[in-house]
Design a protein around this motif. Structure first.
Motif, PDB file in Angstrom:
ATOM      1  N   SER A 136       7.965  64.044 -51.067  1.00 27.92           N
ATOM      2  CA  SER A 136       9.299  63.505 -50.590  1.00 27.92           C
ATOM      3  C   SER A 136       9.796  64.294 -49.772  1.00 27.92           C
ATOM      4  CB  SER A 136       9.898  62.875 -51.692  1.00 27.92           C
ATOM      5  OG  SER A 136      10.435  64.022 -52.448  1.00 27.92           O
ATOM      6  N   ASP A 150       0.164  66.463 -47.349  1.00 24.48           N
ATOM      7  CA  ASP A 150       1.517  65.670 -47.183  1.00 24.48           C
ATOM      8  C   ASP A 150       2.497  65.974 -47.883  1.00 24.48           C
ATOM      9  OD1 ASP A 150       0.087  64.119 -45.190  1.00 24.48           O
ATOM     10  OD2 ASP A 150      -0.926  62.741 -47.021  1.00 24.48           O
ATOM     11  N   THR A 203       7.484  65.196 -40.456  1.00 24.08           N
ATOM     12  CA  THR A 203       6.873  65.109 -41.559  1.00 24.08           C
ATOM     13  C   THR A 203       5.664  64.169 -41.504  1.00 24.08           C
ATOM     14  OG1 THR A 203       9.074  64.801 -42.498  1.00 24.08           O
ATOM     15  CG2 THR A 203       7.455  64.128 -43.945  1.00 24.08           C
ATOM     16  N   ASP A 204       5.655  63.350 -40.605  1.00 26.60           N
ATOM     17  CA  ASP A 204       4.252  62.248 -40.672  1.00 26.60           C
ATOM     18  C   ASP A 204       3.377  62.674 -39.448  1.00 26.60           C
ATOM     19  OD1 ASP A 204       4.976  60.982 -42.673  1.00 26.60           O
ATOM     20  OD2 ASP A 204       6.438  59.795 -41.830  1.00 26.60           O
ATOM     21  N   ASP A 232      11.498  65.472 -36.306  1.00 29.53           N
ATOM     22  CA  ASP A 232      10.906  65.293 -37.444  1.00 29.53           C
ATOM     23  C   ASP A 232       9.372  65.252 -37.397  1.00 29.53           C
ATOM     24  OD1 ASP A 232      10.150  64.561 -39.934  1.00 29.53           O
ATOM     25  OD2 ASP A 232      11.241  62.488 -40.062  1.00 29.53           O
ATOM     26  N   THR A 287      -4.988  64.694 -46.764  1.00 25.59           N
ATOM     27  CA  THR A 287      -3.811  63.841 -46.512  1.00 25.59           C
ATOM     28  C   THR A 287      -4.104  62.532 -46.646  1.00 25.59           C
ATOM     29  OG1 THR A 287      -4.448  64.156 -44.200  1.00 25.59           O
ATOM     30  CG2 THR A 287      -2.909  65.838 -44.999  1.00 25.59           C
ATOM     31  N   LYS A 288      -3.171  61.788 -46.505  1.00 23.40           N
ATOM     32  CA  LYS A 288      -3.505  60.218 -46.695  1.00 23.40           C
ATOM     33  C   LYS A 288      -4.533  59.942 -45.806  1.00 23.40           C
ATOM     34  CE  LYS A 288       0.975  59.154 -48.201  1.00 23.40           C
ATOM     35  NZ  LYS A 288       2.040  59.629 -47.387  1.00 23.40           N
ATOM     36  N   GLY A 339       1.002  70.867 -42.181  1.00 23.27           N
ATOM     37  CA  GLY A 339       0.464  69.371 -42.101  1.00 23.27           C
ATOM     38  C   GLY A 339      -0.731  69.246 -42.928  1.00 23.27           C
TER      39      GLY A 339
END
Ligand SMILES: Nc1ncnc2c1ncn2[C@@H]1O[C@H](COP(=O)(O)OP(=O)(O)OP(=O)(O)O)[C@@H](O)[C@H]1O
Ligand SMILES: [Mg+2]
Lengths: 288, 334, 276
Positions: free
Chosen positions: B57, B54, B68-69, B66, A3-4, B51
Motif C-alpha cells: 500500500s 509491488d 506506483t503502478d 505517481d 510483481t503482479k 518497481g
C-alpha cells in the motif's frame, strides 16, 4: 522478483503443461480403475458389468501371479546388484588418471544409447544362440557343449542383457558423484593417516550414498517396466514373465481387460510407493 | 531530475510485514545511503522504488508523478546490482548499449553514448570483451556504464562494492562519488559498510526492521544519534554504552562515549581497567579493556604510538563535552 | 587427484580401464563389424575378426527388402516432433517456475515427476481404446503425442534446473533497462538458456528414439519407427546375422553419435537434477 504482472504471466505459461499432464494422467488412470472393477472382455461380449473386487482377487490368485512376482524381483534385484556394484568399481576406475579417459568413458556409456529392441536381438541371436552365437563358439572352443541360453538359463541371460544396458547409467551417475567429492576431504583423511581402503569406506562410500540411492530408485522404476527385452527374446516363456509382461498379456493378448487393469492398478500402487521415496530425495534437493 | 517521495509505503510478503508504513523524501541530486542490519529491508525498499516489487500500500512519486503502478522499465531509474547482473552472452559494448537498444535509439547515437561512458569509466579497451573475461572491478564499471548511458532520473545501487577486495572497493568508492559530483543525479545507495556510508552520503537513512530510525547527514548522525540503536550503529568501532551508576552521574539512564573520545594514561584517569586485547593498526591503536566496572568491555581508540599490552592496567578519561545521554526508552536527551 | 600419479600406476590404470571399456563396448563393435560381413563369414566358427572381405551388400539388401528409410523417417518424425511439441509447452512452464516461484512450485514439480513414474502398462488399454476411438492407432501423430507426454516431465525438469542457474538479477536488470516481457525472453533469457535448451532437446530425442513400449504396442505397419522395425527381425530374419547387424547399426548409429554429445546432460536429466 515478483510483481503482479509477472505472476499473472507466469500462471498463464504454466497452465498448459499442468492441464495437459493432468489430463494425460487422470483420464487413462480413471479408465483403468473403472475397468478393474468390471468384467470386460472386448472380444467376448465386451463390457459385462460390475464385479467388485473379483479381478483383484483373481489376479493375485492366478497361477501366473507369484511366478511373475518372483521373476520381477529376480530381474530387478539381480540387475540392481550387478549395476550398482560394478558401477561403483567402474566409476572409481574411470576417476583414476589415465590416457584416453574420454574415449574409455564413451565406450562404457555407449550401451545406454542402444535401443532396447536392438540390444535384446543382438544378444539373443549373435551371442546367445546355441548354434551360431559367439558364446556357442566359445564353449565349443573349450570343448564344452553350447548352452541354449535363453531357454536353459533364461533368467541369468535376461539379467545379463538388462545389466549391460543399465550399467552405463549407474556408472555415469556414480562417476559424476565421485567427481563432486571435494579432494581436500580425501587429502585431509590422508593427513590423518587413513589408508586407501579406509578412505574409500569412510569418505568415498558415504559421499556416494545419496547417488547410489538415486540410482537404485530410478533404475527400479525403469526396471519394473522393462518390456521390449522380454518381448523380443523369450516372449515371457521359460520363467521370464514379469508383472509388466503378465499385465500386457492379459490386456492385449488374452483381451481380458478387467483382469489386466486390476494388475495395472497393483503396478501403479507399487510404482507410487517407490516414487514416494525418490521424490523425498529429489524434493530435499529442491530446497537448496 | 529525480526527486523521489515515498508516501506511507508498506510491503508484506504473505503475512510477513517487511516494511511498515514509511515516509521518505530524497531530494533531486542527493546521494542517499540506506544502512541497517542484515534483513532490515534495505534491498526491499530499493526494489520497491525500482518497481521490481509491488508496494502493498502507499504511493511512490518520482518527480511529482505517481509511479506506483508504472513498470520498472518506464520509471526512468537505473539500477546497479550486487552481482553486477551483466548479460554474459553480450560484449561489453552490447551490455552498455542494451538499455539504449531497448529504448529504440539509433545506432550512431548508441555508439556515441557507449564510447563516452566507456572513456569516463576507463573501459575503452575492453568494449569487445565478454563480461566473463573481465575482473571484478571492470565488471562493476560495466554495470555502472550500463546505468549511466540512459541518463536516468536516479541511480539505485544495492551493495555494489561488496564483492570487491578492499583496495578496489576504495577506488570504486571514489569513482562513484566523483561520478555523483559530475552528473549531479540522485543516487540511492545500499551498503553495510560504515566508511562508504559516512564518506559518500549527503543523507544517511538508518533502517531497523523496515522502520526509519533516523535520517540525516553523516555528521548529524555521528554527533547526535537520536537513539541507542543509531548510536550503536553509526561509528566504528562502536560507541561504548554504559548504564547504571556512572550514567546516573550524568542524569541519564545510559550514556554513550565513542572510543575516540577517551584519553588514556598509565597513571591516572576517571576510569580504570585491564587491557584484554590491543590492536595496533599503525596509525591508531584500539584497546579492549575489561574489569572497568562500567560495561563488559570498553573500547578505546588511541594514538598508534601508545603501547599498552595484554594484562596492563590502563586509566581512561572520557571527554566531557561529547558524552551522549539517553533516557529509559533509549531516546537521546538533548 | 591433486598429485601426479606415478607413471607406472597410470599405465596399469590405462590398460585395465581400456580392457573393461572394450569389453563393455564389444557387443556394439561386433554388431558393426558383422554388418560388413557376408552371411557365411558372419557365422564362421572360429569367428572372423577384421580380415574379411568388407561388403556393403547387407545395407543395400536391408534397405531394399524392408524399406529402412520409411522406418527411419517415422523415427525422426516421432522423436523430433514429440520433442518439439514438448519444448513448446515445457519452456514457458519451466520459465515460470524458475523465475516466478510460488508456494506451490515445488509440489507441482514433484507431481510432474510422479506422472513420469506411472507404469505404462497400467494405462495401456485406456490409451489403446482412446487411440482406436480417435483413429490414432498406427499413426505418427498419435505416437508423437504419447511420447511428448511421457517425456514432458523430464523436459520441464531439465529446463527448470538449467533456468534456475540463470540469476534472477540479470532478468531484473533487463527489466530495469527497459525490456518488456517479450524482449526479456528474446534477448536475455533465450541466449543464456540455449545450452540448456539444446541439451534438453538432445536427451529427449534420444529417449523418444529408443522408446520401446508404446512404439511396439501402438503401431503396426504405417507408423512403425526403428524400434519396431528391429523387433520385426526377431525371427526368422534374425538368423541372418549380417543383415540383422546392418539393420541394427543403422538403427542405433544416429543416436550413438548424439548420445556421445550428451553424457553430462544425461545425468542431470535422468536424475531430475538430483545429481549434477
Ligand atoms: N521474496 C521474499 N519473500 C519473502 N520474504 C522476503 C522476500 N524478500 C525479502 N524477504 C524478507 O524481507 C526482509 C528484508 O529483506 P531485504 O532483502 O530487504 O533485507 P536487506 O536489508 O537487504 O538485508 P541484507 O543486508 O542482508 O541484504 C527479510 O527478512 C527477508 O527475509
Ligand atoms: Mg540486501
Amino acid at each position: 522478483m515478483a510483481t503482479k504482472a509477472s505472476r499473472t504471466a507466469a500462471r498463464l505459461m504454466l497452465a498448459p503443461a499442468v492441464i495437459l499432464l493432468l489430463g494425460w494422467m487422470m483420464v487413462p488412470l480413471t479408465m483403468t480403475v473403472i475397468f478393474s472393477f468390471k468384467r470386460y472382455l472386448p472380444m467376448r461380449g465386451g463390457d459385462l458389468g460390475w464385479v467388485g473386487f473379483e479381478n483383484y482377487v483373481r489376479f493375485v490368485n492366478s497361477s501366473a501371479f507369484w511366478p511373475a512376482v518372483q521373476s520381477t524381483l529376480m530381474i530387478v534385484g539381480g540387475v540392481l546388484l550387478i549395476t550398482v556394484v560394478l558401477g561403483v568399481l567402474l566409476a572409481i576406475l574411470l576417476d583414476q588418471p589415465m590416457w584416453g579417459q574420454g574415449i574409455v568413458r564413451i565406450l562404457v556409456i555407449a550401451p545406454f544409447f542402444v535401443m532396447p529392441t536392438v540390444s535384446a536381438l543382438v544378444w539373443k541371436n549373435m551371442f546367445m544362440d546355441p548354434v551360431n552365437g559367439l558364446f556357442a563358439h566359445l564353449w565349443r572352443f573349450f570343448g564344452a557343449t553350447p548352452v541354449s541360453w535363453l531357454s536353459e538359463a533364461s533368467m541369468p541371460s535376461i539379467i545379463l542383457i538388462v545389466s549391460w544396458q543399465w550399467l552405463p547409467f549407474a556408472t555415469l551417475i556414480l562417476l559424476t558423484a565421485i567427481q563432486s567429492l571435494d579432494s581436500e576431504q580425501l587429502e585431509a583423511a590422508e593427513m590423518d593417516g587413513a589408508s586407501p581402503l579406509s578412505r574409500f569406506i569412510y569418505i568415498t562410500l558415504p559421499h556416494l550414498a545419496r547417488a547410489i540411492t538415486i540410482v537404485v530408485l530410478i533404475q527400479t522404476i525403469f526396471l519394473l517396466a522393462i518390456f521390449a527385452e522380454i518381448f523380443v527374446t523369450t516372449q515371457g516363456a521359460f520363467g521370464t514373465r514379469t508383472l509388466t509382461y503378465l499385465i500386457f498379456q492379459r490386456v492385449l493378448e488374452s483381451q481380458n481387460v478387467g483382469l489386466g487393469s486390476a494388475g495395472g492398478v497393483y503396478a501403479i500402487i507399487l510404482a507410487n510407493i517407490l516414487a514416494l521415496f525418490l521424490m523425498r530425495i529429489v524434493g530435499k534437493n529442491l530446497d537448496r | 531530475m529525480g526527486r523521489i517521495v515515498l508516501d506511507q509505503v508498506t510491503k508484506s510478503f504473505g503475512d510477513v510485514t517487511v516494511i511498515p508504513p514509511l515516509d521518505l523524501t530524497i531530494e533531486d541530486g542527493e546521494f542517499a545511503v540506506f544502512v541497517g542490519p542484515s534483513g532490515c529491508g534495505k534491498s526491499t525498499l530499493l526494489r520497491l522504488i525500482a518497481g521490481l516489487e509491488d508496494v502493498t500500500s502507499g504511493a511512490i512519486r518520482i518527480d511529482g508523478q505517481d509511479a506506483t503502478d508504472i513498470v520498472p522499465a518506464k520509471r526512468g531509474l537505473a539500477m546497479v546490482f550486487q552481482s553486477y547482473a551483466l548479460y554474459p552472452h553480450m560484449s561489453v559494448r552490447k551490455n552498455i548499449a542494451f538499455p539504449l537498444r531497448m529504448a529504440g535509439m539509433d545506432r550512431a547515437e548508441q555508439d556515441r553514448r557507449v564510447d563516452l561512458a566507456a572513456s569516463v569509466l576507463n573501459l575503452t579497451d575492453y568494449l569487445e570483451r565478454r563480461p566473463g573475461q573481465l575482473s571484478g572491478g571492470q565488471r562493476q564499471r560495466v554495470a555502472i556504464g550500463r546505468a549511466i548511458v540512459r541518463e536516468p532520473a536516479a541511480f539505485l545501487f544495492d551493495e555494489p562494492l561488496s564483492n570487491l577486495d578492499a583496495a578496489l572497493r576504495m577506488g570504486m568508492r571514489l569513482e562513484i562519488s566523483e561520478l555523483h559530483k559530475r552528473l549531479e543525479t540522485t543516487m540511492i545507495y545500499v551498503t553495510h559498510d560504515q566508511v562508504e556510508a559516512m564518506t559518500m552520503a549527503d543523507k544517511i537513512v538508518v533502517l531497523r526492521a523496515g522502520h526509519i530510525e533516523q535520517v540525516g547527514s553523516p555528521l548529524d548522525l555521528y554527533r547526535a544519534p537520536r537513539n541507542l540503536f543509531v548510536a550503536g550503529f553509526i561509528g566504528s568501532p562502536k560507541m561504548n554504552l554504559i548504564a547504571g551508576a556512572e550514567a546516573a552521574k550524568h542524569d541519564a539512564h545510559t550514556i554513550g562515549v565513542r572510543p575516540e573520545h577517551i584519553t588514556v594514561s598509565a597513571t591516572d584517569g576517571e576510569w580504570s581497567g585491564v587491557v584484554a586485547v590491543s590492536e595496533h593498526l599503525g596509525s591508531d591503536t584500539f584497546f579492549h579493556v575489561h574489569d572497568t566496572g562500567l560495561a563488559d568491555t570498553i573500547t578505546v581508540r588511541a594514538d598508534g604510538e601508545v603501547g599498552f599490552r595484554h594484562g596492563d592496567r590502563i586509566h581512561m578519561t572520557p571527554r566531557a563535552d561529547v558524552i551522549h545521554r539517553f533516557d529509559e526508552q533509549g531516546l537521546r536527551i538533548a | 587427484m591433486a598429485r601426479a600419479a606415478t607413471t607406472q600406476r597410470k599405465i596399469i590404470n590405462t590398460a585395465f580401464a581400456w580392457m573393461v571399456g572394450l569389453l563393455i563396448f564389444f557387443p556394439i563393435m561386433w554388431t558393426i563389424l558383422t554388418s560388413f560381413k557376408t552371411e557365411a563369414t558372419a557365422i564362421a566358427d572360429p569367428p572372423v575378426w577384421f580380415f574379411f572381405d568388407w561388403t556393403l551388400d547387407n545395407y543395400r539388401v536391408v534397405q531394399e527388402r524392408s524399406d529402412y528409410s520409411r522406418f527411419l523417417w517415422n523415427s525422426i518424425i516421432i522423436a523430433g516432433g514429440s520433442t518439439f511439441l514438448g519444448m513448446l509447452i515445457a519452456i514457458p512452464a519451466a520459465w515460470s517456475m524458475a523465475f516466478v516461484p510460488s508456494k506451490r512450485t515445488k509440489d507441482i514439480l514433484l507431481w510432474m515427476l510422479s506422472t513420469k513414474m506411472l507404469p505404462a502398462v497400467g494405462v495401456l488399454y485406456p490409451i489403446y481404446l482412446i487411440f482406436i476411438k480417435f483413429g490414432l492407432l498406427d499413426t505418427r501423430i498419435g505416437l508423437t503425442i504419447v511420447l511428448m507426454f511421457i517425456n514432458l516431465p523430464i523436459m520441464v525438469w531439465m529446463l527448470y534446473t538449467y533456468f534456475k542457474e540463470i540469476p534472477g538479477e540479470i532478468l531484473e536488470a533487463a527489466r530495469m533497462d527497459g525490456a518488456g516481457l517479450r524482449e526479456e525472453i528474446l534477448y536475455v533469457l533465450t541466449p543464456m538458456a540455449i545450452p540448456g535448451i539444446a541439451s534438453t532437446v538432445l536427451l529427449n530425442v534420444i529417449l523418444a528414439w529408443n522408446e520401446a513400449f508404446w512404439t511396439l504396442n501402438l503401431t503396426a505397419a504405417k507408423a512403425a519407427p526403428l524400434t519396431a522395425f528391429i523387433a520385426s527381425y526377431s525371427s526368422p530374419e534374425g538368423l541372418f546375422y549380417a543383415k540383422l547387424s546392418a539393420a541394427s547399426t543403422m538403427a542405433i548409429a544416429p543416436i550413438l553419435i548424439l548420445g556421445w554429445f550428451s553424457q553430462k546432460q544425461l545425468v542431470r536429466g535422468l536424475t531430475f537434477g538430483a545429481v549434477k
